[in-house]
Design a protein around this motif. Sequence first.
Motif, short mmCIF file in Angstrom:
data_model
loop_
_atom_site.label_atom_id
_atom_site.label_comp_id
_atom_site.label_asym_id
_atom_site.label_seq_id
_atom_site.Cartn_x
_atom_site.Cartn_y
_atom_site.Cartn_z
N ASP A 20 -9.47 -67.19 15.46
CA ASP A 20 -9.30 -65.87 16.06
C ASP A 20 -7.82 -65.51 15.97
O ASP A 20 -7.00 -66.08 16.68
CB ASP A 20 -9.77 -65.92 17.52
N TYR A 22 -5.07 -63.10 16.92
CA TYR A 22 -4.97 -62.15 18.02
C TYR A 22 -3.51 -61.97 18.44
O TYR A 22 -2.62 -62.64 17.92
CB TYR A 22 -5.78 -62.66 19.23
N CYS A 26 -2.86 -56.97 22.49
CA CYS A 26 -3.96 -56.28 21.80
C CYS A 26 -5.18 -56.13 22.71
O CYS A 26 -5.84 -57.12 23.04
CB CYS A 26 -4.31 -57.10 20.54
N CYS A 29 -8.51 -57.37 21.29
CA CYS A 29 -8.53 -58.84 21.26
C CYS A 29 -8.98 -59.38 22.61
O CYS A 29 -9.79 -60.32 22.67
CB CYS A 29 -7.15 -59.40 20.93
N ASN A 33 -12.59 -61.72 23.81
CA ASN A 33 -12.56 -63.09 24.32
C ASN A 33 -13.88 -63.56 24.93
O ASN A 33 -14.41 -64.60 24.53
CB ASN A 33 -11.39 -63.29 25.30
N LYS A 51 -7.57 -70.30 18.37
CA LYS A 51 -6.92 -69.01 18.56
C LYS A 51 -5.49 -69.10 18.02
O LYS A 51 -4.77 -70.02 18.37
CB LYS A 51 -6.92 -68.64 20.04
N ILE A 69 -5.81 -56.75 13.80
CA ILE A 69 -6.37 -57.70 14.76
C ILE A 69 -7.26 -56.94 15.74
O ILE A 69 -7.04 -55.74 15.94
CB ILE A 69 -5.26 -58.48 15.50
N PRO A 70 -8.24 -57.58 16.34
CA PRO A 70 -8.61 -58.97 16.12
C PRO A 70 -9.17 -59.19 14.71
O PRO A 70 -9.74 -58.28 14.11
CB PRO A 70 -9.68 -59.23 17.19
N TYR A 72 -11.17 -62.38 12.44
CA TYR A 72 -11.84 -63.69 12.53
C TYR A 72 -12.05 -64.25 11.14
O TYR A 72 -12.51 -63.55 10.25
CB TYR A 72 -13.19 -63.55 13.25
#
Length: 101
Positions: A20, A22, A26, A29, A33, A51, A69-70, A72
């Motif tokens: 992730d 991040y 952000c 982001c 979570n 992360k 961002i985010p 992945y």
Amino acid sequence: MPKKNPKELIQKSQDTILVDFYADWCGPCQTMNPVLDMALDELGGKIKLLKINVDKHPQLSQQFGIRSIPHYVLFKRGKILWRKAGIMTKKDLVQALKGFC
């Protein structure tokens, strides 16, 4: 995950790792979570979460072409299996990752 060199973890881990990318500032982001936690729980812990704060690891973010961002990225033994940027629902995230468990 243990505090190690993130690049080393990505390249050497036998586990499937969802990274992730991040930043603390952000909003999206932060929104993701709990979604990430619930999705990975639903997958039974078969995928580990790492992360990476883009502000603290700019060279790593640049190396993997992180432009928003985010973001992945799913890795297995250093190879990218899947990647996606932006907010996702838990259902979509589980569906995307299920095939890699």
